[in-house]
Each structure stands twice: as structure tokens, then as C-alpha cells.
Write a protein that holds these residues in place. Structure first.
Motif, PDB file in Angstrom:
ATOM      1  N   LEU A  43       0.829  -1.206   0.000  1.00  0.00           N
ATOM      2  CA  LEU A  43       0.000   0.000   0.000  1.00  0.00           C
ATOM      3  C   LEU A  43       0.867   1.261   0.000  1.00  0.00           C
ATOM      4  O   LEU A  43       0.534   2.263  -0.662  1.00  0.00           O
ATOM      5  CB  LEU A  43      -0.920  -0.004   1.225  1.00  0.00           C
ATOM      6  CG  LEU A  43      -2.053  -1.050   1.203  1.00  0.00           C
ATOM      7  CD1 LEU A  43      -2.801  -1.057   2.527  1.00  0.00           C
ATOM      8  CD2 LEU A  43      -3.018  -0.779   0.054  1.00  0.00           C
ATOM      9  N   GLN A  44       1.989   1.197   0.734  1.00  0.00           N
ATOM     10  CA  GLN A  44       2.912   2.335   0.695  1.00  0.00           C
ATOM     11  C   GLN A  44       3.502   2.499  -0.698  1.00  0.00           C
ATOM     12  O   GLN A  44       3.666   3.631  -1.178  1.00  0.00           O
ATOM     13  CB  GLN A  44       4.030   2.124   1.718  1.00  0.00           C
ATOM     14  CG  GLN A  44       3.584   2.254   3.166  1.00  0.00           C
ATOM     15  CD  GLN A  44       4.717   2.018   4.147  1.00  0.00           C
ATOM     16  OE1 GLN A  44       5.793   1.559   3.771  1.00  0.00           O
ATOM     17  NE2 GLN A  44       4.476   2.305   5.418  1.00  0.00           N
ATOM     18  N   GLU A  45       3.812   1.386  -1.361  1.00  0.00           N
ATOM     19  CA  GLU A  45       4.334   1.455  -2.724  1.00  0.00           C
ATOM     20  C   GLU A  45       3.301   2.070  -3.656  1.00  0.00           C
ATOM     21  O   GLU A  45       3.650   2.834  -4.570  1.00  0.00           O
ATOM     22  CB  GLU A  45       4.690   0.044  -3.203  1.00  0.00           C
ATOM     23  CG  GLU A  45       5.265  -0.035  -4.599  1.00  0.00           C
ATOM     24  CD  GLU A  45       6.652   0.564  -4.689  1.00  0.00           C
ATOM     25  OE1 GLU A  45       7.073   0.878  -5.816  1.00  0.00           O
ATOM     26  OE2 GLU A  45       7.307   0.714  -3.640  1.00  0.00           O
ATOM     27  N   ARG A  46       2.024   1.761  -3.419  1.00  0.00           N
ATOM     28  CA  ARG A  46       0.949   2.348  -4.223  1.00  0.00           C
ATOM     29  C   ARG A  46       0.924   3.869  -4.058  1.00  0.00           C
ATOM     30  O   ARG A  46       0.808   4.623  -5.033  1.00  0.00           O
ATOM     31  CB  ARG A  46      -0.379   1.744  -3.788  1.00  0.00           C
ATOM     32  CG  ARG A  46      -1.612   2.208  -4.556  1.00  0.00           C
ATOM     33  CD  ARG A  46      -2.817   1.401  -4.067  1.00  0.00           C
ATOM     34  NE  ARG A  46      -4.015   1.712  -4.810  1.00  0.00           N
ATOM     35  CZ  ARG A  46      -4.896   2.639  -4.462  1.00  0.00           C
ATOM     36  NH1 ARG A  46      -4.688   3.371  -3.371  1.00  0.00           N
ATOM     37  NH2 ARG A  46      -5.982   2.853  -5.191  1.00  0.00           N
ATOM     38  N   ALA A 283      -2.413   1.103 -12.512  1.00  0.00           N
ATOM     39  CA  ALA A 283      -1.089   0.472 -12.528  1.00  0.00           C
ATOM     40  C   ALA A 283      -0.657   0.103 -11.113  1.00  0.00           C
ATOM     41  O   ALA A 283      -0.104  -0.982 -10.879  1.00  0.00           O
ATOM     42  CB  ALA A 283      -0.077   1.407 -13.176  1.00  0.00           C
ATOM     43  N   ALA A 284      -0.903   1.008 -10.154  1.00  0.00           N
ATOM     44  CA  ALA A 284      -0.527   0.722  -8.768  1.00  0.00           C
ATOM     45  C   ALA A 284      -1.330  -0.452  -8.217  1.00  0.00           C
ATOM     46  O   ALA A 284      -0.796  -1.304  -7.496  1.00  0.00           O
ATOM     47  CB  ALA A 284      -0.742   1.963  -7.898  1.00  0.00           C
ATOM     48  N   ASP A 285      -2.630  -0.519  -8.577  1.00  0.00           N
ATOM     49  CA  ASP A 285      -3.459  -1.627  -8.107  1.00  0.00           C
ATOM     50  C   ASP A 285      -3.007  -2.947  -8.715  1.00  0.00           C
ATOM     51  O   ASP A 285      -3.086  -4.000  -8.069  1.00  0.00           O
ATOM     52  CB  ASP A 285      -4.926  -1.362  -8.446  1.00  0.00           C
ATOM     53  CG  ASP A 285      -5.525  -0.248  -7.594  1.00  0.00           C
ATOM     54  OD1 ASP A 285      -4.947   0.045  -6.530  1.00  0.00           O
ATOM     55  OD2 ASP A 285      -6.547   0.341  -8.000  1.00  0.00           O
ATOM     56  N   ARG A 286      -2.543  -2.903  -9.969  1.00  0.00           N
ATOM     57  CA  ARG A 286      -2.009  -4.141 -10.568  1.00  0.00           C
ATOM     58  C   ARG A 286      -0.784  -4.615  -9.803  1.00  0.00           C
ATOM     59  O   ARG A 286      -0.625  -5.814  -9.547  1.00  0.00           O
ATOM     60  CB  ARG A 286      -1.664  -3.897 -12.034  1.00  0.00           C
ATOM     61  CG  ARG A 286      -2.870  -3.863 -12.957  1.00  0.00           C
ATOM     62  CD  ARG A 286      -2.449  -3.992 -14.404  1.00  0.00           C
ATOM     63  NE  ARG A 286      -1.591  -2.884 -14.815  1.00  0.00           N
ATOM     64  CZ  ARG A 286      -2.029  -1.762 -15.340  1.00  0.00           C
ATOM     65  NH1 ARG A 286      -3.342  -1.563 -15.495  1.00  0.00           N
ATOM     66  NH2 ARG A 286      -1.194  -0.805 -15.703  1.00  0.00           N
ATOM     67  N   ASN A 287       0.081  -3.669  -9.429  1.00  0.00           N
ATOM     68  CA  ASN A 287       1.261  -4.042  -8.648  1.00  0.00           C
ATOM     69  C   ASN A 287       0.863  -4.596  -7.282  1.00  0.00           C
ATOM     70  O   ASN A 287       1.463  -5.554  -6.780  1.00  0.00           O
ATOM     71  CB  ASN A 287       2.173  -2.833  -8.472  1.00  0.00           C
ATOM     72  CG  ASN A 287       2.798  -2.386  -9.776  1.00  0.00           C
ATOM     73  OD1 ASN A 287       2.933  -3.188 -10.706  1.00  0.00           O
ATOM     74  ND2 ASN A 287       3.166  -1.116  -9.868  1.00  0.00           N
ATOM     75  N   LEU A 288      -0.164  -3.969  -6.673  1.00  0.00           N
ATOM     76  CA  LEU A 288      -0.642  -4.449  -5.386  1.00  0.00           C
ATOM     77  C   LEU A 288      -1.203  -5.867  -5.508  1.00  0.00           C
ATOM     78  O   LEU A 288      -0.913  -6.743  -4.684  1.00  0.00           O
ATOM     79  CB  LEU A 288      -1.712  -3.496  -4.838  1.00  0.00           C
ATOM     80  CG  LEU A 288      -2.366  -3.874  -3.509  1.00  0.00           C
ATOM     81  CD1 LEU A 288      -1.328  -3.911  -2.404  1.00  0.00           C
ATOM     82  CD2 LEU A 288      -3.479  -2.895  -3.152  1.00  0.00           C
ATOM     83  N   LEU A 289      -1.990  -6.109  -6.567  1.00  0.00           N
ATOM     84  CA  LEU A 289      -2.566  -7.437  -6.765  1.00  0.00           C
ATOM     85  C   LEU A 289      -1.477  -8.467  -7.024  1.00  0.00           C
ATOM     86  O   LEU A 289      -1.517  -9.588  -6.506  1.00  0.00           O
ATOM     87  CB  LEU A 289      -3.552  -7.391  -7.943  1.00  0.00           C
ATOM     88  CG  LEU A 289      -4.307  -8.693  -8.254  1.00  0.00           C
ATOM     89  CD1 LEU A 289      -5.152  -9.111  -7.061  1.00  0.00           C
ATOM     90  CD2 LEU A 289      -5.195  -8.513  -9.489  1.00  0.00           C
ATOM     91  N   LEU A 290      -0.481  -8.069  -7.843  1.00  0.00           N
ATOM     92  CA  LEU A 290       0.616  -8.995  -8.128  1.00  0.00           C
ATOM     93  C   LEU A 290       1.385  -9.336  -6.866  1.00  0.00           C
ATOM     94  O   LEU A 290       1.702 -10.511  -6.609  1.00  0.00           O
ATOM     95  CB  LEU A 290       1.545  -8.374  -9.169  1.00  0.00           C
ATOM     96  CG  LEU A 290       2.805  -9.179  -9.534  1.00  0.00           C
ATOM     97  CD1 LEU A 290       2.417 -10.518 -10.139  1.00  0.00           C
ATOM     98  CD2 LEU A 290       3.687  -8.397 -10.482  1.00  0.00           C
ATOM     99  N   GLY A 291       1.703  -8.312  -6.069  1.00  0.00           N
ATOM    100  CA  GLY A 291       2.434  -8.561  -4.829  1.00  0.00           C
ATOM    101  C   GLY A 291       1.650  -9.427  -3.866  1.00  0.00           C
ATOM    102  O   GLY A 291       2.203 -10.331  -3.222  1.00  0.00           O
ATOM    103  N   THR A 292       0.345  -9.150  -3.758  1.00  0.00           N
ATOM    104  CA  THR A 292      -0.494  -9.964  -2.872  1.00  0.00           C
ATOM    105  C   THR A 292      -0.555 -11.406  -3.360  1.00  0.00           C
ATOM    106  O   THR A 292      -0.509 -12.351  -2.566  1.00  0.00           O
ATOM    107  CB  THR A 292      -1.908  -9.368  -2.801  1.00  0.00           C
ATOM    108  OG1 THR A 292      -1.830  -8.002  -2.373  1.00  0.00           O
ATOM    109  CG2 THR A 292      -2.770 -10.144  -1.832  1.00  0.00           C
ATOM    110  N   GLY A 293      -0.659 -11.580  -4.683  1.00  0.00           N
ATOM    111  CA  GLY A 293      -0.685 -12.937  -5.235  1.00  0.00           C
ATOM    112  C   GLY A 293       0.600 -13.684  -4.951  1.00  0.00           C
ATOM    113  O   GLY A 293       0.575 -14.880  -4.603  1.00  0.00           O
ATOM    114  N   ILE A 294       1.744 -12.995  -5.123  1.00  0.00           N
ATOM    115  CA  ILE A 294       3.022 -13.644  -4.838  1.00  0.00           C
ATOM    116  C   ILE A 294       3.110 -14.024  -3.371  1.00  0.00           C
ATOM    117  O   ILE A 294       3.547 -15.138  -3.014  1.00  0.00           O
ATOM    118  CB  ILE A 294       4.183 -12.710  -5.233  1.00  0.00           C
ATOM    119  CG1 ILE A 294       4.227 -12.532  -6.753  1.00  0.00           C
ATOM    120  CG2 ILE A 294       5.512 -13.254  -4.724  1.00  0.00           C
ATOM    121  CD1 ILE A 294       5.262 -11.547  -7.219  1.00  0.00           C
TER     122      ILE A 294
END
Length: 541
Positions: A43-46, A283-294
Motif C-alpha cells: 500500500l505504501q508502494e501504491r 497500474a498501482a493496483d495491478r502491482n498491489l494485486l501482483l504482490g499480494t498474489g506472490i
């Protein structure tokens, strides 16, 4: 009593839970804080993505303002040089016009020059279509009053229909009075090219407004607002009141946008770079989803590994012990029989350790390796630079820094598609890895940009860096077979030494980037060292 019954029932249920389930529950509870921490970091990265987008729009706007200032300064220098030519000072018939036409052809930004009397009458010109009298023009009157260089506000060319400015410089006589005025038109066709380039980089909209809020240029312009006054729009009103900054508000198309803006010197015009806020959030939400998935995958992998580990290393042994106990309790007990029918193999621990190490390498690759080329990614490169910065001075080894940018790569994607471009980048990564020694650091910074850090003995960095750079250029320039195509590209390299060129590593990296910029300007397949740059060029590049 009721509370006691509930407690006893809970204890009874817990007693029936197997050892494996208990351990899995304990692991999940232990992982929950880590999962929460990762989510907070994502979330901070977002939030940081949004802040980076804000800063990027402002920097791109500043870039346009700086280029405008450079062209106006160049126009001033040219006018000063032309006033020193006797034929131009005296407005010699025929000769004056010829010299002004030659000057117009020499400078891409020049739309023409003219020499006028103080009363505004045209004496000679590089362009027959120039106005015959400028006496009523504000910039002309200001030049006469101040006897100094002046620049007009933005004007729309009668023929080109493009925004331009007019620069005027008085020609003074021996007594200090104004005897003539040299006028030059500054064509701003570069602005459209820069706007298109910035629009591609940012994915947003680039606009130019004069000091009154009239739209002079806009890329892209689906609403067709060029030439219209936008001063009444709330966002434009805020922009006109400030010199530079960042505004989050509804854009001219009604879409919420992050807009960075800057003021063009001399004219008071505003250049605005605006990106859709929803695009940044997507784009930030995609990164958040990717990180959460990993992270979810990692948790499942750990839970599954513990499940197998419990089966192989613990539960199998417990079953063996249970079987031994049953055998000892039976009537067929033989004192010479082994107490443990199936011994536990200690090699299973090493197998599990190997699996965990493999998983660690996989996670490390996800975080720090460029998946396309196999080199370090930008995040790993920045972390490595921070580690080098934090080392004690006595432990630091001198470094040679190579910044690499591919020449001619963009047409490959445009003509043959990104699949072919990815194959070329993968091969470039392999070649780059073969050109450096074990222990050197190579990274892909993004797109077609790479960096190499070479650790060499003090006093030999410059010679060795140039040799490695030439080796990289020769390797990259060799033909590449991709999808049955014979691809030929090259690269330009800028080098800098640390601490020779800069005591601070961050500044040394910037120096290498400046050298790369100079190499790109000099042509293809060039190596430029920061130490070889002229002092004024090294500061301004």
C-alpha cells in the motif's frame, strides 16, 4: 458454569486436533504479521507510485520550460552576433537581405530576420512577407525604451498557424542611441515535437497556454481546443496564478488528472503535462494485486512444505513408534526384533533444506532479477548502489561505471513487434554478461537501458572501462537472429569513475549518465568518458 463448559468443550476439540493441524495453525498465525507487513508495504508502494507520477509530470513540464529558455537564449546570442556585421548594421541594400536569409537557413528555430528603423519601417528582411511597420508592437516599443533584448508574447504565425515568439535587439550608434532594430522570429515547431515525445513518455496530455489562458498547442487534442481561451476553467485558473507546481483536479476533458506545470521564461506562458489519475491508480493496483498474489503463493508454498515435512520427518516416525509399541505389547513379541521397523532417513532434512534454498532463490529472482534478460533489475541495482555508498571509506574499491543505451532498438518493436524486441533484449543481456568478469555487476535499468559496475585497481579504471565498453559495443553490434530475421543494432556508452570523477557515488552515476547523453548526441556506437567532456558541457548536459 456455562463458561466452564465452553472452555472444556474447546479443550476437548483441541485435544482431537492432530499434531500436523496444530503446527499448520501455529505457522499460519506466525505468518499473519508478515502478511500484514507485506500488505502495508504494498500500500505504501501504491502511494509512492502516485507521488512519483506527480513528480514526473512536474519534471516533464520543467523540461519543456528549460528547452524554451535555451532557444530564447540562443536567439539572443544570434541577434547579438548579427548586429556586429557591418552590412546588417547599415542595412546595405541586397547584401543585408542575403546575409539574413543565410542566417535563417543556418538555425532550425529561425523563421526569419529583419532590420527596422526606429520608426518601425522595414529596411531589409530575409522574408518578403514580413510586416512593413512594427512601430505599434509592444515588444518593439519595449526594445526602443530599454535599448535591450526583448521577447514578444506568443503569436500565431499567419502562414504556419503555429505558435512563435519574436525577439528584438536594438542596434546602437556611437552615441548610444538606437539607430536600427534587429528582429528575429523564433519558430516553436520544436514544441510540437517535444509535446509529442512527452505525451508518449507519460501517456498523458501536453498543453501550452499563453499568459491569458488561450490554448496554443495540445498533444493529443481530441476536443479540438487549440486556439480557444480556457482561462475560465478552474484548473487553468489555478495554473495561471502560480509559477510552477502540481495540481490534482478535473482536466479540460472532465477526467480527474494529475497536472504538473511550469512557466516559460520571457513570455509567461504555461506548459502543462497531465496524466489521468485513474491510470496511475490502475497500474498501482495491478502491482498491489501482483504482490499480494506472490505473497499468497509463498504462504501456500510454506504451508504445503510443512505438510509434507510433517509427513516425512515426524508423522512417519510417530507411526513407526506406534507400530513398535503395538509390537511390544503383542503376544508375538520377539526380544531380538527391532523396536523401530522403519528407520527415519536423515537425508530427508537435507532434501527439505535444498527445497527451501531453491524457493529462496526463486523469490529472490522475482524481486531482484530482470525476467527477460536474467540480469539484475533496477531495484537490485539501486540496492547495490546503496550498499556501496554505506561501506566504510577504507573498504571501498574504485569503480568504473558504464551507462549503456541501445541504438536503433525502437524500430525493431515498431516494425517486427515486441516479441522480436524481447528476443533481441534477451540476447543483448547474454552478450553483456559475457563481456564482464565474474564479480562485476550488470543490470537492466528498463527498456533498452543497461548499466555495468566494474571493480578494478585504482589508477586503471579509465583504460579498463574504455576497453570493456568497446568490447560491449563490438558484441552488441554483431548480427542477432530473432524470428528468422537478421537484426543489427548498436549501442552508445557513457563512462565515469568513482571516486576519481566524483567523491559521491550518486554524483558519479549522474556523471556517467551525462557522458551517455553526450555519446548519444555524438552519434551511434560511441564511448564517451565523463572526464573527456568540456567543463561547461559536463555541468550543462
Amino acid at each position: 458454569m456455562k463458561r466452564t463448559r465452553i472452555l472444556r468443550r474447546a479443550q476437548s476439540l483441541w485435544a482431537r486436533v492432530g499434531l500436523r493441524a496444530r503446527l499448520e495453525a501455529f505457522i499460519l498465525l506466525a505468518l499473519l504479521p508478515m502478511v500484514g507487513l507485506v500488505v502495508v508495504l504494498l500500500l505504501q508502494e501504491r502511494s509512492q507510485d502516485i507521488e512519483r507520477a506527480r513528480e514526473a509530470t512536474r519534471l516533464l513540464a520543467d523540461r519543456g520550460a528549460q528547452q524554451q529558455a535555451q532557444i530564447v537564449q540562443q536567439a539572443r546570442s544570434v541577434l547579438q552576433l548579427l548586429t556586429l556585421v557591418p552590412d546588417i548594421r547599415e542595412a546595405s541594400p541586397g547584401r543585408c537581405a542575403t546575409l539574413l536569409k543565410q542566417a535563417t537557413d543556418l538555425y532550425p528555430w529561425a523563421s526569419g530576420f529583419g532590420v527596422f528603423n526606429p520608426d518601425g519601417r522595414l529596411l531589409c528582411s530575409s522574408n518578403d512577407n514580413r510586416p512593413a511597420n512594427l512601430a505599434e508592437r509592444d515588444y518593439f516599443q519595449k526594445a526602443l525604451a530599454t535599448r535591450d533584448f526583448t521577447v514578444s508574447n506568443f503569436l500565431i504565425g499567419q502562414n504556419s498557424k503555429q505558435p512563435r515568439v519574436v525577439a528584438a535587439l536594438p542596434i546602437l550608434g556611437d552615441d548610444g542611441s538606437v539607430i536600427r532594430v534587429l528582429v528575429g522570429g523564433v519558430d516553436l515547431s520544436w514544441l510540437a515535437e517535444l509535446s509529442a515525445e512527452i505525451a508518449r513518455e507519460s501517456g498523458g496530455i501536453v498543453s501550452l497556454f499563453d499568459s491569458q489562458g488561450t490554448t496554443l498547442a495540445r498533444v493529443p487534442d481530441p476536443q479540438g481546443i487549440v486556439g480557444r481561451s480556457m482561462a475560465d476553467h478552474p484548473m487553468i485558473g489555478k495554473i495561471l496564478r502560480e509559477e510552477a507546481g502540481i495540481i490534482e483536479d478535473d482536466g479540460l476533458d472532465g477526467v480527474p488528472r494529475i497536472s504538473g506545470f511550469s512557466t516559460l521564461e520571457e513570455t509567461g506562458a504555461k506548459i502543462v503535462v497531465a496524466v489521468a489519475r485513474d491510470d496511475i491508480l490502475a497500474a498501482a493496483d495491478r502491482n498491489l494485486l501482483l504482490g499480494t498474489g506472490i505473497m499468497t503463493g509463498v504462504v501456500l508454498l510454506i504451508v504445503g512444505g510443512v505438510w509434507v515435512l510433517m509427513e516425512v520427518m515426524v508423522l512417519r516416525g510417530l507411526r513407526d513408534l506406534k507400530a513398535s509399541a503395538a509390537f511390544l505389547s503383542s503376544d508375538f513379541f520377539d526380544p531380538h526384533a527391532p523396536c523401530t521397523p522403519a528407520p527415519v532417513h536423515t537425508s530427508e532434512f537435507s532434501q527439505v533444506a535444498l527445497a527451501m534454498r531453491t524457493m529462496g532463490r526463486t523469490l529472490s529472482a522475482i524481486a531482484f532479477e530482470d525476467r527477460l534478460t536474467g540480469l539484475a533489475n533496477r531495484r537490485f541495482f539501486e540496492a547495490h548502489v546503496e550498499r556501496l555508498q554505506d561501506q566504510p571509506v577504507q573498504d571501498r574499491d574504485p569503480l568504473a561505471i558504464l551507462y549503456i543505451d541501445l541504438d536503433g532498438f525502437k524500430p525493431i518493436n515498431d516494425q517486427h513487434g515486441h516479441h522480436t524486441g524481447d528476443m533481441v533484449l534477451k540476447e543483448i543481456g547474454n552478450r553483456l554478461a559475457r563481456c564482464v568478469r565474474h564479480g562485476d555487476f550488470a543490470a537492466r535499468l528498463g527498456g533498452d537501458e543497461f548499466a555495468v559496475l566494474l571493480s578494478v585497481p585504482d589508477g586503471q579504471q579509465g583504460h579498463y572501462a574504455r576497453d570493456v565498453a568497446r568490447r560491449i559495443i563490438d558484441s552488441v553490434s554483431a548480427p542477432i537472429m530473432a524470428d528468422g530475421l537478421d537484426i543489427r543494432i548498436g549501442c552508445s556508452i557513457g563512462t565515469a569513475l568513482w571516486p576519481s570523477d566524483a567523491a559521491d557515488l550518486t554524483m558519479a552515476l549522474q556523471n556517467a549518465d551525462r557522458a551517455l547523453y553526450a555519446a548519444k548526441r555524438a552519434g551511434r556506437a560511441r564511448v564517451v568518458s565523463y572526464s573527456d567532456l568540456p567543463a561547461d558541457n559536463a555541468m550543462a548536459t
